[in-house]
Motif scaffolding. Structure first.
Motif, PDB file in Angstrom:
ATOM      1  N   MET A 174       8.408 -10.985   7.198  1.00 24.59           N
ATOM      2  CA  MET A 174       7.430 -11.824   6.514  1.00 24.59           C
ATOM      3  C   MET A 174       7.404 -11.485   5.021  1.00 24.59           C
ATOM      4  SD  MET A 174       4.292 -11.962   9.250  1.00 24.59           S
ATOM      5  CE  MET A 174       3.743 -13.558   8.678  1.00 24.59           C
ATOM      6  N   PHE A 184       4.972 -12.286   1.379  1.00 16.03           N
ATOM      7  CA  PHE A 184       3.668 -12.741   0.902  1.00 16.03           C
ATOM      8  C   PHE A 184       3.639 -12.690  -0.620  1.00 16.03           C
ATOM      9  CE2 PHE A 184       1.708 -12.349   5.092  1.00 16.03           C
ATOM     10  CZ  PHE A 184       2.434 -11.334   5.698  1.00 16.03           C
ATOM     11  N   TYR A 222       0.769 -12.168  -3.714  1.00 13.14           N
ATOM     12  CA  TYR A 222      -0.587 -11.751  -4.049  1.00 13.14           C
ATOM     13  C   TYR A 222      -0.811 -11.920  -5.547  1.00 13.14           C
ATOM     14  CZ  TYR A 222      -1.501  -9.486   0.477  1.00 13.14           C
ATOM     15  OH  TYR A 222      -1.725  -9.233   1.811  1.00 13.14           O
ATOM     16  N   LEU A 238      -4.657 -12.519  -1.624  1.00 14.66           N
ATOM     17  CA  LEU A 238      -3.507 -13.190  -1.037  1.00 14.66           C
ATOM     18  C   LEU A 238      -3.475 -14.649  -1.466  1.00 14.66           C
ATOM     19  CD1 LEU A 238      -1.092 -13.050   0.940  1.00 14.66           C
ATOM     20  CD2 LEU A 238      -2.687 -13.672   2.764  1.00 14.66           C
ATOM     21  N   LEU A 290       2.233 -10.380  -7.426  1.00 14.50           N
ATOM     22  CA  LEU A 290       2.983  -9.395  -6.649  1.00 14.50           C
ATOM     23  C   LEU A 290       3.612 -10.041  -5.428  1.00 14.50           C
ATOM     24  CD1 LEU A 290       0.214  -6.727  -6.848  1.00 14.50           C
ATOM     25  CD2 LEU A 290       2.564  -6.245  -7.512  1.00 14.50           C
ATOM     26  N   MET A 339       7.127  -7.521   4.737  1.00 17.16           N
ATOM     27  CA  MET A 339       6.878  -6.701   5.912  1.00 17.16           C
ATOM     28  C   MET A 339       8.149  -6.653   6.747  1.00 17.16           C
ATOM     29  SD  MET A 339       3.769  -7.122   8.609  1.00 17.16           S
ATOM     30  CE  MET A 339       4.474  -8.501   9.480  1.00 17.16           C
ATOM     31  N   ARG A 384       7.157  -5.423  12.852  1.00 12.45           N
ATOM     32  CA  ARG A 384       5.811  -5.963  13.133  1.00 12.45           C
ATOM     33  C   ARG A 384       4.772  -4.858  13.178  1.00 12.45           C
ATOM     34  NH1 ARG A 384       5.160 -11.423  13.728  1.00 12.45           N
ATOM     35  NH2 ARG A 384       7.173 -12.440  13.861  1.00 12.45           N
ATOM     36  N   THR A 385       5.026  -3.769  12.412  1.00 15.24           N
ATOM     37  CA  THR A 385       4.039  -2.691  12.370  1.00 15.24           C
ATOM     38  C   THR A 385       2.960  -2.943  11.329  1.00 15.24           C
ATOM     39  OG1 THR A 385       5.557  -1.497  10.929  1.00 15.24           O
ATOM     40  CG2 THR A 385       5.555  -0.915  13.270  1.00 15.24           C
ATOM     41  N   GLY A 386       3.170  -3.902  10.455  1.00 24.73           N
ATOM     42  CA  GLY A 386       2.099  -4.350   9.572  1.00 24.73           C
ATOM     43  C   GLY A 386       2.118  -3.830   8.152  1.00 24.73           C
ATOM     44  N   GLU A 387       2.788  -2.708   7.884  1.00 20.25           N
ATOM     45  CA  GLU A 387       2.721  -2.192   6.523  1.00 20.25           C
ATOM     46  C   GLU A 387       3.536  -3.073   5.581  1.00 20.25           C
ATOM     47  OE1 GLU A 387       3.915  -0.427   9.073  1.00 20.25           O
ATOM     48  OE2 GLU A 387       5.754   0.646   8.531  1.00 20.25           O
ATOM     49  N   LEU A 388       3.044  -3.173   4.357  1.00 19.55           N
ATOM     50  CA  LEU A 388       3.669  -4.008   3.342  1.00 19.55           C
ATOM     51  C   LEU A 388       4.380  -3.157   2.304  1.00 19.55           C
ATOM     52  CD1 LEU A 388       0.772  -6.550   2.663  1.00 19.55           C
ATOM     53  CD2 LEU A 388       2.792  -6.886   4.093  1.00 19.55           C
ATOM     54  N   PHE A 418       5.855  -3.565  -1.678  1.00 15.64           N
ATOM     55  CA  PHE A 418       5.564  -4.405  -2.823  1.00 15.64           C
ATOM     56  C   PHE A 418       6.615  -4.272  -3.914  1.00 15.64           C
ATOM     57  CE2 PHE A 418       1.327  -6.126  -2.181  1.00 15.64           C
ATOM     58  CZ  PHE A 418       0.863  -5.368  -1.130  1.00 15.64           C
ATOM     59  N   GLY A 419       6.773  -5.364  -4.650  1.00 17.39           N
ATOM     60  CA  GLY A 419       7.519  -5.295  -5.887  1.00 17.39           C
ATOM     61  C   GLY A 419       6.653  -4.687  -6.979  1.00 17.39           C
TER      62      GLY A 419
END
Lengths: 111, 114
Positions: free
Chosen positions: B31, B33, B35, B45, B92, B96, B99-103, B105-106
């Motif tokens: 995934m 995203f 921000y 978001l 930003l 992910m 599927r553990t959820g942590e993101l 970032f650039g």
């Protein structure tokens, strides 16, 4: 509505002075609670994931804990390089991996 | 983990123009995203970038203002259209893996609109 509230907004510590940061959350079914560190001019850096009440995670001087309503980030004997903004975030089970962030706690550690 | 590159890292733009921010990930991710982070504030978001289909926008953000593309598993763009000074912010890109959820970032793209 899912919500994350962090306190304090800012925290000033002397080197070696241990303390805790608080994250209160309301979410319709917690998938996971996350802690991130953000340095000025950088994107957030992932620290921990906590999934259920009672869980604890540790990394160097940081320890994260979780209850059904809040999480704490304990900082033991901090050093100046621990100075940063610490962000708490949550994902709901039904949120499609949407991550909601708190406003953060700015930590300043003085030598 | 994933390493995310964003460009431009910063730009100064004139009111009424548009700017496209590019986000490249070094590995396939599940995934992506986008921000927004206004000075001294936390992350809001904008949307989830869906591969090969229209992005999913959060309340307060619309496709005409923030068109997003994600043509493959490692690349996405965000355009800020018809900019006004209120669009001055850090944008930003995040991703992910699994599927553990942590993101991850650039570094962010700091946009100033005059």
């Amino acid at each position: 509505e899912d919500q994350v509230t962090q306190s304090p907004e800012a925290l000033r510590l002397q080197e070696g002075e241990s303390s805790s940061l608080n994250c209160s959350y309301t979410v319709s079914g917690l998938r996971g609670l996350f802690w991130y560190r953000q340095d000025p001019g950088k994107g957030p850096e992932f620290l921990f994931t906590l999934y259920s009440a009672g869980e604890e995670k540790e990394k160097e001087r940081l320890k994260a804990t979780l209850t059904k309503k809040e999480s704490f980030l304990h900082i033991t004997a901090p050093k100046p390089e621990d100075s940063a903004t610490y962000l708490c975030a949550v994902q709901a089970k039904t949120g499609g991996f949407k991550t909601i962030f708190g406003a953060g706690t700015r930590l300043f550690v003085k030598a | 983990s994933a390493v995310i590159s964003q460009k431009p890292s910063r730009d100064i733009c004139q009111r009424g123009t548009s700017l496209t921010i590019q986000c490249q990930v070094d590995s396939q991710v599940t995934m992506m995203f986008w921000y927004r982070q206004q000075p001294g504030q936390s992350l809001t978001l904008i949307a989830t970038a869906n591969q090969g289909s229209e992005a999913t926008y959060e309340s307060g953000f619309v496709i005409d203002k923030f068109p997003i593309s994600r043509p493959n598993l490692t690349f996405s763009t965000l355009t800020v259209s018809n900019m006004s000074p209120e669009d001055s912010s850090i944008y930003l890109c995040s991703a992910m893996t699994g599927r553990t959820g942590e993101l991850f970032f650039g570094e962010g793209s700091r946009l100033t609109v005059l």
